[in-house]
Design a protein around this motif. Structure first.
Motif, mmCIF file in Angstrom:
data_model
loop_
_atom_site.group_PDB
_atom_site.id
_atom_site.type_symbol
_atom_site.label_atom_id
_atom_site.label_comp_id
_atom_site.label_asym_id
_atom_site.label_seq_id
_atom_site.Cartn_x
_atom_site.Cartn_y
_atom_site.Cartn_z
ATOM 1 N N ASN A 183 2.225 0.577 6.519
ATOM 2 C CA ASN A 183 3.270 -0.133 6.070
ATOM 3 C C ASN A 183 2.697 -0.985 4.725
ATOM 4 O O ASN A 183 3.466 -1.149 3.780
ATOM 5 C CB ASN A 183 3.513 -1.244 7.122
ATOM 6 N N ALA A 184 1.448 -1.355 4.820
ATOM 7 C CA ALA A 184 0.830 -2.059 3.658
ATOM 8 C C ALA A 184 0.854 -1.096 2.490
ATOM 9 O O ALA A 184 0.975 -1.510 1.252
ATOM 10 C CB ALA A 184 -0.610 -2.634 4.254
ATOM 11 N N GLY A 185 0.457 0.288 2.751
ATOM 12 C CA GLY A 185 0.471 1.319 1.767
ATOM 13 C C GLY A 185 1.720 1.418 1.055
ATOM 14 O O GLY A 185 1.887 1.731 -0.026
ATOM 15 N N TYR A 186 2.773 1.825 1.983
ATOM 16 C CA TYR A 186 4.167 1.855 1.339
ATOM 17 C C TYR A 186 4.451 0.784 0.606
ATOM 18 O O TYR A 186 5.457 0.622 -0.461
ATOM 19 C CB TYR A 186 5.126 1.922 2.458
ATOM 20 N N GLY A 187 3.863 -0.654 0.946
ATOM 21 C CA GLY A 187 4.220 -1.642 0.169
ATOM 22 C C GLY A 187 3.545 -1.738 -1.163
ATOM 23 O O GLY A 187 4.392 -2.025 -2.358
ATOM 24 N N LYS A 188 2.406 -0.901 -1.278
ATOM 25 C CA LYS A 188 1.962 -0.939 -2.791
ATOM 26 C C LYS A 188 2.615 0.280 -3.503
ATOM 27 O O LYS A 188 2.995 0.077 -4.683
ATOM 28 C CB LYS A 188 0.512 -0.160 -2.475
ATOM 29 N N LEU A 189 3.233 1.343 -2.737
ATOM 30 C CA LEU A 189 4.112 2.327 -3.587
ATOM 31 C C LEU A 189 5.220 1.487 -3.979
ATOM 32 O O LEU A 189 5.977 1.791 -5.175
ATOM 33 C CB LEU A 189 4.566 3.358 -2.442
ATOM 34 N N LYS A 190 5.921 0.520 -3.205
ATOM 35 C CA LYS A 190 7.159 0.085 -3.623
ATOM 36 C C LYS A 190 6.908 -0.966 -4.980
ATOM 37 O O LYS A 190 7.877 -0.957 -5.793
ATOM 38 C CB LYS A 190 7.550 -0.832 -2.567
ATOM 39 N N GLU A 191 5.719 -1.483 -4.957
ATOM 40 C CA GLU A 191 5.340 -2.284 -6.171
ATOM 41 C C GLU A 191 5.375 -1.369 -7.525
ATOM 42 O O GLU A 191 5.428 -1.926 -8.580
ATOM 43 C CB GLU A 191 4.039 -3.020 -5.928
ATOM 44 N N VAL A 192 4.955 -0.220 -7.235
ATOM 45 C CA VAL A 192 4.509 0.495 -8.431
ATOM 46 C C VAL A 192 5.532 1.542 -8.992
ATOM 47 O O VAL A 192 5.495 2.083 -10.013
ATOM 48 C CB VAL A 192 2.992 1.537 -8.247
ATOM 49 N N VAL A 193 6.397 2.005 -8.198
ATOM 50 C CA VAL A 193 7.396 2.812 -8.255
ATOM 51 C C VAL A 193 8.772 2.304 -8.666
ATOM 52 O O VAL A 193 9.235 1.323 -7.905
ATOM 53 C CB VAL A 193 7.782 3.859 -7.106
ATOM 54 N N PRO A 194 8.965 2.553 -10.001
ATOM 55 C CA PRO A 194 10.474 1.790 -10.397
ATOM 56 C C PRO A 194 11.560 2.014 -9.693
ATOM 57 O O PRO A 194 11.628 3.111 -9.048
ATOM 58 C CB PRO A 194 10.573 2.407 -11.688
#
Length: 227
Positions: free
Chosen positions: A71-82
């Protein structure tokens, strides 16, 4: 201003854009590598279901802990992917997300015996279930592939349950997979990968039916079963 200067300026901007995109892809790859490794750990943890019924509960708890890390990793993806470029970069996390959809669905089935909804799986991963409104989301097709992978794993579990003398589990699996199979047949699948994966579901259904049939002719079906 010379034509050569204009061309150099234009293509210089192109190169800048390409470099920025490549940098973003590298960041995404790094995040996905870490999150994918967590999914492999969860896969290993849940393999205990095939040989030790007593350890299933603790395996599910451990899997839940790993899902929190994911979940934390997907949170990082959400932050960097427009938000508007989800599909541009989706190939980086598509198969990983399909694996998580399967693992989360399996864990919830082991815990409750019910289907993990699209919304539930998205919630565990910390992403949106709504495709068009919230940028990064759990693609419905990825969720469905996860369910098909779940059926394959449950067909294997049906066989291994009989091996260790559990004759109730195959009946539970049979009912669940038959209902899922009926649900999939309501869909008009246009995605080639998803359609091919659905075509393989009939082999999982057949394997489970053979297990239940074998129990029936051997007189091993539980007396209280409705089947």
């Amino acid at each position: 201003m010379s034509t050569n200067h204009i061309i150099n300026t234009i293509f210089g901007e192109f190169q800048k854009s390409l470099d920025q995109e490549q940098e973003l892809r590298e960041v995404i790859r790094g995040i996905c590598k870490d999150v994918d490794q967590i999914s492999r750990e969860a896969t290993t943890v849940l393999q205990v279901i095939h040989h030790d019924e007593a350890a299933v509960s603790s395996a599910c708890l451990k899997a839940r802990e790993l899902f929190e890390k994911a979940n934390a990793g997907y949170g990082k993806l959400k932050e960097v992917v427009p938000a508007a470029e989800y599909y541009k970069y989706q190939d980086h996390w598509r198969f990983m997300t399909q694996r998580y959809s399967y693992l989360i669905s399996l864990t919830i089935w082991l815990e409750t015996g019910i289907l993990a909804t699209h919304e539930t799986v998205a919630s565990v991963l910390g992403v949106s279930a709504e495709e068009r409104k919230n940028g990064f989301h759990l693609d419905i097709e990825d969720y469905l592939v996860g369910l098909l992978n779940l059926c394959t794993e449950l067909s294997r579990l049906a066989v291994n349950s009989v091996t260790r003398g559990d004759y109730n589990k195959p009946l539970q699996i049979s009912k669940f997979v038959m209902e899922l199979n009926a649900g999939f047949r309501l869909l008009n699948l246009k995605n080639d990968h998803l359609r091919k994966r659905f075509d393989a579901l009939k082999y999982d259904v057949k394997k489970i039916e053979e297990v239940v049939y074998d129990l029936s002719i051997r007189g091993l079906l539980p007396k209280t079963s409705d089947n």
